[in-house]
Design an enzyme around this catalytic site. Structure first.
Site, mmCIF file in Angstrom:
data_model
loop_
_atom_site.group_PDB
_atom_site.id
_atom_site.type_symbol
_atom_site.label_atom_id
_atom_site.label_comp_id
_atom_site.label_asym_id
_atom_site.label_seq_id
_atom_site.Cartn_x
_atom_site.Cartn_y
_atom_site.Cartn_z
ATOM 1 N N CYS A 110 21.815 24.877 39.038
ATOM 2 C CA CYS A 110 21.078 24.082 38.046
ATOM 3 C C CYS A 110 21.079 24.728 36.670
ATOM 4 O O CYS A 110 20.031 25.100 36.129
ATOM 5 C CB CYS A 110 19.657 23.854 38.531
ATOM 6 N N GLU A 111 22.275 24.938 36.129
ATOM 7 C CA GLU A 111 22.435 25.462 34.772
ATOM 8 C C GLU A 111 23.701 24.865 34.200
ATOM 9 O O GLU A 111 24.723 24.789 34.890
ATOM 10 C CB GLU A 111 22.610 26.992 34.780
ATOM 11 N N TYR B 101 36.170 41.438 40.123
ATOM 12 C CA TYR B 101 34.923 40.978 39.512
ATOM 13 C C TYR B 101 34.578 39.555 39.942
ATOM 14 O O TYR B 101 34.052 38.763 39.170
ATOM 15 C CB TYR B 101 35.012 41.110 37.976
ATOM 16 N N TYR C 162 31.561 35.196 30.526
ATOM 17 C CA TYR C 162 32.510 35.594 29.473
ATOM 18 C C TYR C 162 33.332 34.420 28.950
ATOM 19 O O TYR C 162 34.318 34.651 28.254
ATOM 20 C CB TYR C 162 33.505 36.640 30.000
ATOM 21 N N ARG D 9 32.338 34.929 36.199
ATOM 22 C CA ARG D 9 33.120 35.243 34.996
ATOM 23 C C ARG D 9 33.205 34.091 33.983
ATOM 24 O O ARG D 9 33.015 34.333 32.790
ATOM 25 C CB ARG D 9 34.534 35.710 35.370
ATOM 26 N N PRO E 280 42.124 52.111 37.524
ATOM 27 C CA PRO E 280 42.291 50.664 37.408
ATOM 28 C C PRO E 280 41.467 49.912 38.446
ATOM 29 O O PRO E 280 41.289 50.388 39.575
ATOM 30 C CB PRO E 280 43.788 50.468 37.678
ATOM 31 N N GLY E 281 40.957 48.782 38.064
ATOM 32 C CA GLY E 281 40.267 47.910 39.007
ATOM 33 C C GLY E 281 40.981 46.558 39.033
ATOM 34 O O GLY E 281 41.747 46.235 39.935
HETATM 35 N N1 LLP Z 1 36.482 52.908 34.753
HETATM 36 C C1 LLP Z 1 35.307 52.680 34.149
HETATM 37 C C2 LLP Z 1 34.505 53.813 33.672
HETATM 38 C C3 LLP Z 1 34.861 51.359 33.985
HETATM 39 O O1 LLP Z 1 33.708 51.127 33.384
HETATM 40 C C4 LLP Z 1 35.655 50.282 34.458
HETATM 41 C C5 LLP Z 1 35.211 48.905 34.317
HETATM 42 C C6 LLP Z 1 36.859 50.593 35.092
HETATM 43 C C7 LLP Z 1 37.252 51.913 35.217
HETATM 44 C C8 LLP Z 1 37.766 49.537 35.657
HETATM 45 O O2 LLP Z 1 38.211 48.672 34.664
HETATM 46 P P1 LLP Z 1 39.344 47.588 34.968
HETATM 47 O O3 LLP Z 1 40.631 48.331 35.224
HETATM 48 O O4 LLP Z 1 38.915 46.793 36.132
HETATM 49 O O5 LLP Z 1 39.398 46.764 33.722
HETATM 50 N N2 LLP Z 1 33.001 42.234 34.913
HETATM 51 C C9 LLP Z 1 33.995 42.277 33.859
HETATM 52 C C10 LLP Z 1 34.714 43.592 33.806
HETATM 53 C C11 LLP Z 1 33.792 44.781 33.656
HETATM 54 C C12 LLP Z 1 34.506 46.110 33.653
HETATM 55 C C13 LLP Z 1 33.544 47.245 33.690
HETATM 56 N N3 LLP Z 1 34.122 48.542 33.745
HETATM 57 C C14 LLP Z 1 34.930 41.105 34.041
HETATM 58 O O6 LLP Z 1 34.749 40.329 34.981
HETATM 59 O O7 LLP Z 1 35.844 40.898 33.241
#
Ligand code: LLP
Length: 440
Positions: free
Chosen positions: A369-370, A398, A341, A337, A299-300
């Protein structure tokens, strides 16, 4: 969401009170205004300037423990490997390492950050679709715990590099289960036409091949179907497919030591429902419990997203032909973000008086400037004066990691609140530092 609404607007916008009620770590007092974990944001802005990332250790720690507890209650032998891509602030990483987390990295930079923050090499998983030979060699020589291999081509490279180093590389094969995670297209990773993972029907022969290669030690399978996933159904489908593969591998007498179930668990950015750790753990238990194998979670966002906010000052408020613009000193270079997105983040005034003032629609924009440099469209907000502060919520994941220096804007500073006091954990970049790499 009503398709007729302008993007970045919700059918019904949660009020400030509703946003705060859903986030008990935020509170407001009549004298000091908005506080994170009891620390007035206005005082942090005075001391450290803006834009400023503000993180709360208590939120991060509570979330880590809640997830670990839910996994334990479901009797799952699981380890939480924090995905560094969500936040690479060393002070936060140190905290997670101290809590017992492992790490999930996708570059040699993240690998180094993990090592320097106290993660043991064997507690690190290396994911990613485009690892270079140098990155693979660094990770293997350092004793990495697991490399998640995303193609037959990459498997051959890992085997060759490990043979050259005289090592056996611990590899997991990342399955592309061809499951739609039901999230934003740009962060969907588990569909057959996404670049990630190995097609489902090629896994078993490739695993067999790895098991017969002396420089490889296949340790299991990995899967990750996307990010900001708000229902468990896509997980159930993907995990069901991975469990089928594990059964086949075991039936072939192949060794499977663990299953890496990826990340992706979503968080509420407003007041919408999101899966709770116990429900996620139950889905894991249902898919994998019978194997009694250790699980790796990556998890991130779920761990750090709610633990951080972006504190910014109003540079000016201007009246356009048809709408009011609130211009901040933070821009899309800081928090990308919304521009990338169309992501919705709560935006809350810091001054108590503004929190209770009448609201009217405004577009919240940055100085870049966008036109895409827009944090919110037609958001109900009070009247603002120069120097007013706002907090952009749930920016711990993120946020700073995706910031850039576009428009030659230095990267923002960060503070971490621990035990009721805040300390600087990332210095604000100076213009000199920003220009120092140029050779002219
Ligand atoms: N493991 C892998 C292989 C991944 O590619 C990712 C995220 C994670 C774990 C962690 O995912 P999480 O639990 O954070 O959802 N920048 C985007 C999110 C990109 C996620 C990329 N991969 C945003 O701001 O929503």
């Amino acid at each position: 969401m009503d398709a007729a609404l302008p993007s970045q607007a919700r059918a019904s916008e949660p009020s400030f009170a509703e946003l705060l009620a859903a986030r008990p770590w935020l509170s407001a007092a009549p004298d000091v205004g908005l506080m994170l974990d009891g620390v007035p944001l206005a005082s942090l802005a005075r001391e450290h300037g803006t834009p400023l990332w503000v993180y709360a250790d208590s939120v991060l720690t509570a979330r880590y423990r809640a997830l670990a507890t839910a996994l334990g209650a479901a009797k799952l032998p699981a380890r939480i490997h924090f995905a560094l891509k969500a936040n690479d602030t060393l002070a936060l990483l140190r905290r997670l390492a101290a809590l017992g987390a492992g790490a999930d990295v996708v570059s040699v930079g993240e690998y180094e950050a993990a090592r320097r923050s106290g993660f043991a090499p064997e507690a690190i998983v290396f994911s990613g679709v485009g690892k270079t030979d140098a990155e693979i060699a660094t990770a293997l020589a350092g004793g990495i715990g697991q490399i998640n291999v995303e193609s037959a081509e990459e498997l051959a490279r890992v085997a060759a590099i490990a043979a050259r180093l005289g090592l056996r590389a611990p590899v997991a094969l990342r399955v592309n289960p061809d499951v739609d995670a039901g999230t934003h297209a740009k962060i969907t990773t588990g569909k057959a036409d996404n670049k990630f993972g190995i097609p489902f029907d090629r896994i078993v022969p490739l695993y067999e091949q790895a098991a017969g290669t002396p420089s490889l030690r296949p340790v299991g399978l990995a899967v990750h179907i996307g990010s900001q996933i708000l229902t468990l159904e896509p997980y159930r489908r993907a995990y069901g497919r991975v469990a089928d593969l594990v059964r086949t591998l075991l039936a072939h007498g192949l060794p499977v030591e663990r299953i890496d179930v990826g990340g992706g668990l979503g968080i509420p950015y407003g007041t919408e429902p999101a899966p709770l750790p116990a429900a996620f753990a139950a889905a894991l238990q249902q898919a994998f419990g019978a194997f009694r194998l250790p699980l790796i979670l990556e998890p991130g966002r779920w761990l750090v997203g709610p633990a951080g906010l972006l504190l910014s000052r109003v540079v000016l408020q201007k009246q356009g032909a048809a709408r009011r613009f609130v211009v901040l000193d933070a821009g899309m270079n800081d928090l990308l973000r919304p521009a990338l997105y169309e992501a919705w983040h709560g935006i809350v005034p810091v001054a108590a008086g503004r929190l209770h003032a009448p609201v009217a629609p405004a577009d919240v924009v940055g100085p870049v400037c966008e036109t895409g440099d827009t944090f919110a469209r037609q958001r109900p907000l009070p009247d603002f004066a120069l120097g007013d502060l706002v907090a952009i919520l749930d920016a711990g994941a993120y946020g700073s990691v995706m910031s850039s220096t576009y428009n030659l804007r230095p990267r923002a500073a960060a503070v971490l609140i621990e035990g009721g006091t805040a300390r600087l954990v990332r210095r604000r970049q100076t213009i000199d530092e920003l220009l120092a790499h140029d050779v002219d």
